[in-house]
Scaffold this motif. Sequence first.
Motif, PDB file in Angstrom:
ATOM      1  N   GLN A   8     -28.894 -19.785  -2.005  1.00  0.00           N
ATOM      2  CA  GLN A   8     -28.845 -18.844  -0.891  1.00  0.00           C
ATOM      3  C   GLN A   8     -27.450 -18.232  -0.772  1.00  0.00           C
ATOM      4  O   GLN A   8     -27.315 -17.041  -0.473  1.00  0.00           O
ATOM      5  N   PHE A   9     -26.426 -19.026  -1.022  1.00  0.00           N
ATOM      6  CA  PHE A   9     -25.040 -18.558  -0.993  1.00  0.00           C
ATOM      7  C   PHE A   9     -24.832 -17.446  -2.030  1.00  0.00           C
ATOM      8  O   PHE A   9     -24.248 -16.398  -1.737  1.00  0.00           O
ATOM      9  N   ILE A  10     -25.333 -17.670  -3.232  1.00  0.00           N
ATOM     10  CA  ILE A  10     -25.205 -16.678  -4.308  1.00  0.00           C
ATOM     11  C   ILE A  10     -26.033 -15.439  -3.996  1.00  0.00           C
ATOM     12  O   ILE A  10     -25.582 -14.304  -4.210  1.00  0.00           O
ATOM     13  N   HIS A  11     -27.232 -15.636  -3.465  1.00  0.00           N
ATOM     14  CA  HIS A  11     -28.074 -14.498  -3.100  1.00  0.00           C
ATOM     15  C   HIS A  11     -27.402 -13.624  -2.039  1.00  0.00           C
ATOM     16  O   HIS A  11     -27.463 -12.397  -2.122  1.00  0.00           O
ATOM     17  N   CYS A  12     -26.790 -14.235  -1.052  1.00  0.00           N
ATOM     18  CA  CYS A  12     -26.109 -13.472   0.000  1.00  0.00           C
ATOM     19  C   CYS A  12     -25.013 -12.593  -0.580  1.00  0.00           C
ATOM     20  O   CYS A  12     -24.864 -11.430  -0.197  1.00  0.00           O
TER      21      CYS A  12
END
Length: 110
Positions: A8-12
């Motif tokens: 989720q961190f990378i997607h953001c």
Amino acid sequence: MEERFIAQFIHCFFIAFGVIIGGAIIGSMGSFATGDAPFTSISRIAKSLRIWAIVAAIGGTFDAIANFEKGIYDNSTLDMVKQILLILSAMGGVKTAMILIGWLIQEDVG
């Protein structure tokens, strides 16, 4: 930290990056079609999309507020820290896109 949070961190980061790059470049095509300066338009559009890219990357403001509320009232500081890290990731994506656009148009985007 769990593996799902890292994803989720990378997607953001990349959602915010994509909103700025895509919005600025595609949006400047309208300026080109109407005879205006497209590079100036890229800079102006990128500046105006910054906050919206962060909001889009974290999934809307109400989720962020709900996570902060859960962190405060339920003593779940880990959820609050995760939300802050997601916002920082989105801000990093925006800053990276702004730097890349500045390099592309050879102008300080700010």
